[in-house]
Design a protein around this motif. Structure first.
Motif, PDB file in Angstrom:
ATOM      1  N   ASP A 266      22.473  13.190  73.505  1.00 40.46           N
ATOM      2  CA  ASP A 266      21.177  13.380  74.168  1.00 40.46           C
ATOM      3  C   ASP A 266      20.709  14.807  73.874  1.00 40.46           C
ATOM      4  O   ASP A 266      20.878  15.698  74.688  1.00 40.46           O
ATOM      5  CB  ASP A 266      21.395  13.149  75.667  1.00 40.46           C
ATOM      6  CG  ASP A 266      20.203  13.550  76.498  1.00 40.46           C
ATOM      7  OD1 ASP A 266      19.089  13.561  75.966  1.00 40.46           O
ATOM      8  OD2 ASP A 266      20.401  13.850  77.691  1.00 40.46           O
ATOM      9  N   THR A 267      20.120  14.988  72.711  1.00 40.25           N
ATOM     10  CA  THR A 267      19.755  16.337  72.300  1.00 40.25           C
ATOM     11  C   THR A 267      18.242  16.551  72.346  1.00 40.25           C
ATOM     12  O   THR A 267      17.669  17.288  71.543  1.00 40.25           O
ATOM     13  CB  THR A 267      20.393  16.673  70.928  1.00 40.25           C
ATOM     14  OG1 THR A 267      20.264  18.052  70.686  1.00 40.25           O
ATOM     15  CG2 THR A 267      19.751  15.885  69.802  1.00 40.25           C
ATOM     16  N   THR A 268      17.595  15.930  73.352  1.00 36.49           N
ATOM     17  CA  THR A 268      16.131  16.016  73.448  1.00 36.49           C
ATOM     18  C   THR A 268      15.632  17.458  73.580  1.00 36.49           C
ATOM     19  O   THR A 268      14.588  17.786  73.028  1.00 36.49           O
ATOM     20  CB  THR A 268      15.591  15.199  74.644  1.00 36.49           C
ATOM     21  OG1 THR A 268      16.204  15.683  75.836  1.00 36.49           O
ATOM     22  CG2 THR A 268      15.876  13.718  74.491  1.00 36.49           C
TER      23      THR A 268
ATOM     24  N   LEU B 194      12.310  18.829  71.823  1.00 33.06           N
ATOM     25  CA  LEU B 194      11.051  18.987  72.557  1.00 33.06           C
ATOM     26  C   LEU B 194      10.717  20.438  72.881  1.00 33.06           C
ATOM     27  O   LEU B 194       9.527  20.790  72.932  1.00 33.06           O
ATOM     28  CB  LEU B 194      11.025  18.110  73.813  1.00 33.06           C
ATOM     29  CG  LEU B 194      12.055  18.316  74.906  1.00 33.06           C
ATOM     30  CD1 LEU B 194      11.764  19.507  75.775  1.00 33.06           C
ATOM     31  CD2 LEU B 194      12.117  17.057  75.761  1.00 33.06           C
ATOM     32  N   ALA B 195      11.719  21.299  73.089  1.00 37.61           N
ATOM     33  CA  ALA B 195      11.391  22.691  73.448  1.00 37.61           C
ATOM     34  C   ALA B 195      10.562  23.350  72.338  1.00 37.61           C
ATOM     35  O   ALA B 195       9.496  23.915  72.621  1.00 37.61           O
ATOM     36  CB  ALA B 195      12.659  23.485  73.763  1.00 37.61           C
ATOM     37  N   PRO B 196      10.985  23.270  71.061  1.00 39.23           N
ATOM     38  CA  PRO B 196      10.154  23.863  70.005  1.00 39.23           C
ATOM     39  C   PRO B 196       8.796  23.173  69.850  1.00 39.23           C
ATOM     40  O   PRO B 196       7.798  23.843  69.575  1.00 39.23           O
ATOM     41  CB  PRO B 196      10.991  23.686  68.729  1.00 39.23           C
ATOM     42  CG  PRO B 196      12.340  23.291  69.143  1.00 39.23           C
ATOM     43  CD  PRO B 196      12.279  22.770  70.537  1.00 39.23           C
ATOM     44  N   LEU B 197       8.759  21.845  70.035  1.00 40.59           N
ATOM     45  CA  LEU B 197       7.478  21.130  69.884  1.00 40.59           C
ATOM     46  C   LEU B 197       6.494  21.530  70.980  1.00 40.59           C
ATOM     47  O   LEU B 197       5.311  21.756  70.712  1.00 40.59           O
ATOM     48  CB  LEU B 197       7.697  19.608  69.920  1.00 40.59           C
ATOM     49  CG  LEU B 197       8.356  18.967  68.698  1.00 40.59           C
ATOM     50  CD1 LEU B 197       8.548  17.467  68.925  1.00 40.59           C
ATOM     51  CD2 LEU B 197       7.533  19.213  67.432  1.00 40.59           C
ATOM     52  N   VAL B 198       6.979  21.608  72.230  1.00 41.64           N
ATOM     53  CA  VAL B 198       6.103  21.991  73.339  1.00 41.64           C
ATOM     54  C   VAL B 198       5.606  23.422  73.129  1.00 41.64           C
ATOM     55  O   VAL B 198       4.419  23.716  73.306  1.00 41.64           O
ATOM     56  CB  VAL B 198       6.839  21.819  74.688  1.00 41.64           C
ATOM     57  CG1 VAL B 198       6.056  22.450  75.833  1.00 41.64           C
ATOM     58  CG2 VAL B 198       7.091  20.330  74.973  1.00 41.64           C
TER      59      VAL B 198
ATOM     60  N   PRO C 190      14.934   6.010  69.145  1.00 42.88           N
ATOM     61  CA  PRO C 190      15.004   6.344  70.571  1.00 42.88           C
ATOM     62  C   PRO C 190      15.066   7.839  70.890  1.00 42.88           C
ATOM     63  O   PRO C 190      14.410   8.295  71.829  1.00 42.88           O
ATOM     64  CB  PRO C 190      16.293   5.650  71.027  1.00 42.88           C
ATOM     65  CG  PRO C 190      16.437   4.497  70.097  1.00 42.88           C
ATOM     66  CD  PRO C 190      15.923   4.972  68.775  1.00 42.88           C
ATOM     67  N   LEU C 191      15.847   8.622  70.123  1.00 42.27           N
ATOM     68  CA  LEU C 191      15.953  10.046  70.443  1.00 42.27           C
ATOM     69  C   LEU C 191      14.590  10.730  70.327  1.00 42.27           C
ATOM     70  O   LEU C 191      14.177  11.483  71.222  1.00 42.27           O
ATOM     71  CB  LEU C 191      16.973  10.721  69.513  1.00 42.27           C
ATOM     72  CG  LEU C 191      17.061  12.242  69.630  1.00 42.27           C
ATOM     73  CD1 LEU C 191      17.557  12.654  71.016  1.00 42.27           C
ATOM     74  CD2 LEU C 191      17.984  12.806  68.543  1.00 42.27           C
TER      75      LEU C 191
END
Ligand code: URA
Ligand code: CA
Length: 441
Positions: free
Chosen positions: A89-91, A95-99, A267-268
């Motif tokens: 589960d390495t979301t 997501l941190a860089p994308l946000v 899914p990830l």
């Protein structure tokens, strides 16, 4: 105040007052109450529960047992995301860089692996040179300069939770709704983000095994967070199988880099986009989920997301060239396929067993002092619902030596149930929980 009387009250299933809660939390933080009395109280709470008001007071008392990180100097609305603990589960690393690339500051304090679950800090530390022990000043500066930082909890963050969590871990009192909710939300309140998206896992591999129990935990946490003046919401997501295909520290960093490079679907990425979209919405940077996901996909496809990860790795002392050449990450010497014993459909997975198999290979700790091997783990080659033929690879293990590769292969084979019946793929998102209510999907 008298600790015996407080324990006695909770033993008789009576509600504790705010003063009583604040007093024992202070005692847990400063060491003035002995472990055996705290342990007895924790068991009484585990068995007799806490009402809504008690849970709120416990959370606030724990949040204020140490420093409260002040992010008010940052531009915009700083956001964070927190998972209750998963496998593969390495979301966060996606997501941190994308946000951040969408202009929303991401100020995130992460944790280490716990039991069979992985931890973002352990994953990040597999990047050569990278440091996660930044001071509050360096943390703030980095978020201001490059828009994103992912660090460990600063030393004096919710110290009462450190004491209580360590005791819960060894007294079979982890699985208590008020104790889990207060533990997680107190740390989120203390770490200062204005907006927090919670990823509450559900299923066999999660803290809460049923959807309804996971929704109840999500609602409790969201309510406390919103009552404390933060923007908070939760997604209840599936842990019936590992989320991504890679399990293990450097392997999960590689999968995140692959995702940010456009090389991973499924899914990830889907769950990362769902969570990231809610972060943008909490920060008023998108009007609806579709708009938010489009912004995140634009950041991914333009390479701006990967740029933010590169900048974050460099700022924290790591080797940013890993983002362009994943072979610079630690590599395990023994790489072996795990063939399926029979043909059929993948019916079910034992997510806890898979997480434990990675832990046994050296990807996690069994005791606090264990040193993690960043290179080891495995890559799942199938998901629930897939058809597989005997001899085809269920997974590929990345091991330190032949013996651990062999043992891990056998463990993985036991964790993947293959049968003749067709099986449906897992639903990824079970519910959306906001202050206004629950949407079951
Ligand atoms: N994670 C936490 O931080 N606390 C809990 O109680 C459970 C999971
Ligand atoms: Ca402070």
């Amino acid at each position: 105040m008298n600790m015996v009387e407080i324990i006695e009250k909770k033993k008789l299933a009576q509600a504790l007052t705010r003063e009583e809660i604040e007093w024992f939390v202070q005692g847990a933080a400063n060491g003035s109450i002995p472990d055996y009395q705290l342990a007895a109280l924790l068991m009484a709470i585990r068995l007799n529960g806490m009402n809504r008001e008690e849970t709120v007071q416990l959370t606030l008392a724990m949040a204020h047992s140490g420093d409260i990180c002040d992010l008010s100097a940052l531009p915009g609305i700083p956001v964070d995301k927190h998972s209750t603990g998963g496998v593969g589960d390495t979301t966060t690393l996606i997501l941190a860089p994308l946000v951040a690339a969408c202009g929303v500051p991401v100020a995130k304090m992460s944790g280490r692996g716990l039991g069979h679950t992985g931890g973002t800090l352990d994953k990040l530390e597999s990047i050569p040179g990278l440091r996660v022990d930044l001071s509050e000043e360096a943390f703030l500066r980095q978020v201001r300069d490059i828009g994103v930082a992912v660090i460990g909890q600063t030393k004096n963050l919710a110290p009462a939770d450190k004491t209580l969590y360590a005791l819960r871990d060894v007294t079979a009192t982890v699985d208590s709704l008020p104790l889990i909710a207060s533990s997680i939300v107190s740390k989120k309140l203390a770490s200062g983000a204005q907006g927090v998206v919670l990823d509450v896992k559900t299923g066999a591999g999660a803290l809460m095994h049923t959807t309804e129990a996971s929704i109840e935990l999500a609602q409790t946490m969201v309510r406390i967070g919103c009552d404390a003046g933060r923007r908070m919401m939760a997604l209840v997501t599936d842990m019936g199988e590992p989320l991504g295909s890679h399990v293990g520290n450097a392997l999960e960093v590689k999968e995140a880099i692959d995702a940010l490079s456009g090389r991973v679907q499924g899914p990830l990425l889907e769950v990362s986009l769902e969570l990231g979209a809610r972060m943008l919405m909490l920060a008023d940077a998108a009007t609806n989920v579709a708009d938010a996901k489009q912004k995140l996909m634009d950041a991914l496809e333009s390479g701006r997301g990967l740029d933010r990860l590169r900048a974050m790795i460099a700022a924290q002392g790591g080797d940013p060239a890993c983002c362009d050449d994943v072979t610079r990450l630690p590599q395990a010497p023994v790489v072996r396929d795990v063939p399926a014993a029979t043909s059929g459909y993948v019916q079910q997975m034992d997510t806890v067993g898979l997480g434990s198999a990675a832990q046994a290979m050296g990807a996690g700790r069994r005791v606090k002092t264990d040193v993690i091997d960043p290179a080891v783990g495995f890559v799942m080659r199938c998901r629930i619902g897939d058809r597989i033929a005997a001899g085809e690879a269920l997974a590929t293990v990345h091991a330190r030596d032949e013996a651990t590769a062999q043992a891990a292969g056998e463990a993985i084979r036991r964790c993947v149930a293959v049968g003749v019946q067709k099986a449906a793929p897992c639903k990824l998102i079970h519910a959306i929980v906001t202050h206004d209510g629950v949407e079951r999907l």
